[in-house]
Design an enzyme around this catalytic site. Sequence first.
Site, PDB file in Angstrom:
ATOM      1  N   GLU A  41      41.900  29.254  36.217  1.00  0.00           N
ATOM      2  CA  GLU A  41      41.549  29.193  34.792  1.00  0.00           C
ATOM      3  C   GLU A  41      42.689  28.544  34.013  1.00  0.00           C
ATOM      4  OE1 GLU A  41      40.418  32.954  33.099  1.00  0.00           O
ATOM      5  OE2 GLU A  41      40.195  32.122  31.088  1.00  0.00           O
TER       6      GLU A  41
ATOM      7  N   ASN B 107      30.163  33.140  30.865  1.00  0.00           N
ATOM      8  CA  ASN B 107      31.174  34.016  31.471  1.00  0.00           C
ATOM      9  C   ASN B 107      31.332  35.261  30.608  1.00  0.00           C
ATOM     10  OD1 ASN B 107      33.694  34.635  33.176  1.00  0.00           O
ATOM     11  ND2 ASN B 107      34.515  34.667  31.095  1.00  0.00           N
ATOM     12  N   GLU B 108      31.236  36.392  31.208  1.00  0.00           N
ATOM     13  CA  GLU B 108      31.464  37.666  30.506  1.00  0.00           C
ATOM     14  C   GLU B 108      30.817  37.637  29.117  1.00  0.00           C
ATOM     15  OE1 GLU B 108      35.585  38.962  30.757  1.00  0.00           O
ATOM     16  OE2 GLU B 108      35.389  39.262  32.906  1.00  0.00           O
TER      17      GLU B 108
ATOM     18  N   TYR C 228      37.740  44.392  38.193  1.00  0.00           N
ATOM     19  CA  TYR C 228      39.186  44.480  38.395  1.00  0.00           C
ATOM     20  C   TYR C 228      39.502  45.952  38.623  1.00  0.00           C
ATOM     21  CZ  TYR C 228      39.702  39.724  36.529  1.00  0.00           C
ATOM     22  OH  TYR C 228      39.632  38.367  36.338  1.00  0.00           O
TER      23      TYR C 228
ATOM     24  N   GLU D 222      35.061  37.369  39.840  1.00  0.00           N
ATOM     25  CA  GLU D 222      36.407  37.779  39.418  1.00  0.00           C
ATOM     26  C   GLU D 222      36.665  39.164  39.987  1.00  0.00           C
ATOM     27  OE1 GLU D 222      37.565  37.327  35.293  1.00  0.00           O
ATOM     28  OE2 GLU D 222      36.323  35.516  35.097  1.00  0.00           O
TER      29      GLU D 222
ATOM     30  N   GLN E 163      43.705  35.514  40.122  1.00  0.00           N
ATOM     31  CA  GLN E 163      43.452  34.080  40.121  1.00  0.00           C
ATOM     32  C   GLN E 163      44.398  33.422  41.117  1.00  0.00           C
ATOM     33  OE1 GLN E 163      43.070  32.155  36.368  1.00  0.00           O
ATOM     34  NE2 GLN E 163      42.012  33.861  35.399  1.00  0.00           N
TER      35      GLN E 163
HETATM   36  O1  AHR Z   1      41.045  36.561  34.790  1.00  0.00           O
HETATM   37  C1  AHR Z   1      41.449  36.782  33.463  1.00  0.00           C
HETATM   38  C2  AHR Z   1      40.286  37.042  32.531  1.00  0.00           C
HETATM   39  O2  AHR Z   1      39.656  38.233  32.910  1.00  0.00           O
HETATM   40  C3  AHR Z   1      39.165  36.040  32.552  1.00  0.00           C
HETATM   41  O3  AHR Z   1      39.379  34.971  31.726  1.00  0.00           O
HETATM   42  C4  AHR Z   1      38.002  36.820  32.049  1.00  0.00           C
HETATM   43  O4  AHR Z   1      36.785  36.318  32.530  1.00  0.00           O
HETATM   44  C5  AHR Z   1      38.312  38.236  32.491  1.00  0.00           C
HETATM   45  O5  AHR Z   1      38.149  39.136  31.459  1.00  0.00           O
END
Ligand code: AHR
Length: 501
Positions: A25, A176-177, A245, A296, A347
Site C-alpha cells: 500500500e 476496500n473496508e 488483524y 489483509e 504488508q
Molecule cells: O494495512 C493498513 C490498513 O489497515 C489498510 O489500509 C486498511 O485497509 C486496514 O484498515
Amino acid sequence: MTKLYLTRPDEIGRVSPEIYGQFTEHLGGVIYGGLIPDRDSGAKTDACGVRSFIVDKLRAIDVPVIRWPGGCFAETYDWRDGIGPVGKRPLRRNWWQNEDGRTEPNTFGTHEFMAFCRAAGAQPYFATNMTSLTPMDIRAWMDYCNSPAGSTTLAQEREANGAAEPFGVKFWGVGNENWGGGGNMSPLTYASDLRRYAVLMENADPDACLIACGPNGADYGWTEGLFDGLKGAGHHFSGLSLHYYCGTCGGAVDFTDDEYYTLINKALRMKEIVDRHWSIIRGRGMDDRIKLCVDEWGCWHEGGSGPSKGANLFEQQSTMRDALISALTLNIFNNAADRVFMANAAQLVNNLHCLFLAKGADCICTPTYHVYDMYKGHMGGAAIRPVFDAGSVEYSDSETGRTAVIPQISLSASVKDGRLTLTAADLSLTDEAVLDLECAGMSVGRCLAHRVLTSASVRDHNDIGSPDAVRPRDIGDLSSVAPSALTLPPASVSMFEFAVD
Ligand code: AHR
C-alpha cells in the site's frame, strides 16, 4: 508422542497458490523508501526501479499475487494520476497524510506496479476506489489495463505509455473496508453500490475475478447484511474479502510469556472467523460461486520498533512470535483450502507483519519471510485433512486475566507431484512435541527435506546489523528423519517433505 493420521482420499481441496499472496500500500515506508529506494540511497535496483533484494527474494518464494495500491489509500486513489510521463504526474494528498505528513508523488503507478509484478513473477490484484470514483472510471481502468493492443482509445494510451500488450489483470477488488474508511457504509448501502459497480466491471472484462468488500473480522452481521442487500440481484463477484488483524499484546519485541500466548490465541481465532463467514456463504447457497479472500491479515504492533524508529508509519519489528503466527495462520488457510482462495499478509515491507525491513541501501528478511519460504511446497497441492490430538498449553490470558488454553500443535499437509509437504508449529514455549505419522491411501517414502525455524527466544528478530539472527536450519542428515518420530522443538516452525506414492 502424538499420532498424526493423513488419509489420502480425505482431501480438503487444492491449496490455491494465491493464499501465499502479499500486499503493498502507499503507506508510510512501504512503496517509497521500501520497495522503491530513495535515489541517493545506493541500493541496488532492477530495471523497474524496485529494490533488487526484494524482487529476488520474492522470486525465491514463488510469490503468486500482490495486492495494490491499498488499503485505505485505494479509496482516494485516481489511477489516472499514476500514468503518463512521471514528471507530469500530480502531487496529491495521501490518505495517510494526516498521520505522517507525507504527500503522494504518484511516481509509482500502474505501469511501475505491473513491472514490479512481472519482475517478481506475481499476478497483480488491484483494489479499486469505489468510494470516490464512479463505476465508469473503474471500467476505464479495466479497459486501460486489459483491452487488446490498439483496440480502444485507452489501449492506445497504454501503448503510448510504453505497454502495447494488455496487462491481463485478473483480480479486482470492489472497494476496500467500505464499512470503515471506504465510505463508512452499512452493508445495505454497500450492497446497493456493489450492484452498480460489479455489473459494469464484469461487463468490462468477463474474465475478471471480482472481490467484494467483506467483513471486518468477526462482524458476521456485515456478511449477512450484504447478502440480504443483494437478494434478487445476480452476484457478479466470486471473492468476498475478509480482514482480520490479530492485533498485539505487549510490545513488538518485549512481551511476557503470557502475552505471547495471548496473542497466539487471538491469531488462532482466524479459523473460527473463516468458518463462520463460510457458513453464512453456504447458508445462502453461494458456496459453489463465492470463496473467501483474506486480503489483509497479520499482527499490528505499535510502530517505532523497526529500523526507521517510527519515521515510517506503522513500521514494526517482526519476531519469532510473528513467524509462529504466520505459520499457524497459513496452516489455517491450507486446512480451509475449500473456502479460502486468496490471502495477503499486510504488508510487504516496512510495515505491519512484513516480510522485509529496508533502510537506505540495506534490506533484510524478517522471520516471517522464512515461513513463506518453508511453506511454498503447499502451493497448488491437494490439502489433506490432518487428524491428530493437538494437545494443549495452559496460560493466564493477559487481556481477560483468566486461565486459558491453546492447542500446542498447529499443522497442515498437502500432496503435490509425488511429494507430501507437512508444516507444523509447536506453539509451546517449553515443550517439544513428537509426531508419529501414519498415512492411509498413500505410502510414505524417504524424507526429501526437513527445515526448522526456531530461536533461543520468541522475542528474537532480525535487524539491519543482524540480518540472520533468526533463520531456518536445514537438517542435513535426512536418513535420520523417521515418519514415526517427527520432532518439533518448542516454539518452532518445521517443514518436512516426504516422497509419496
Ligand atoms: O494495512 C493498513 C490498513 O489497515 C489498510 O489500509 C486498511 O485497509 C486496514 O484498515
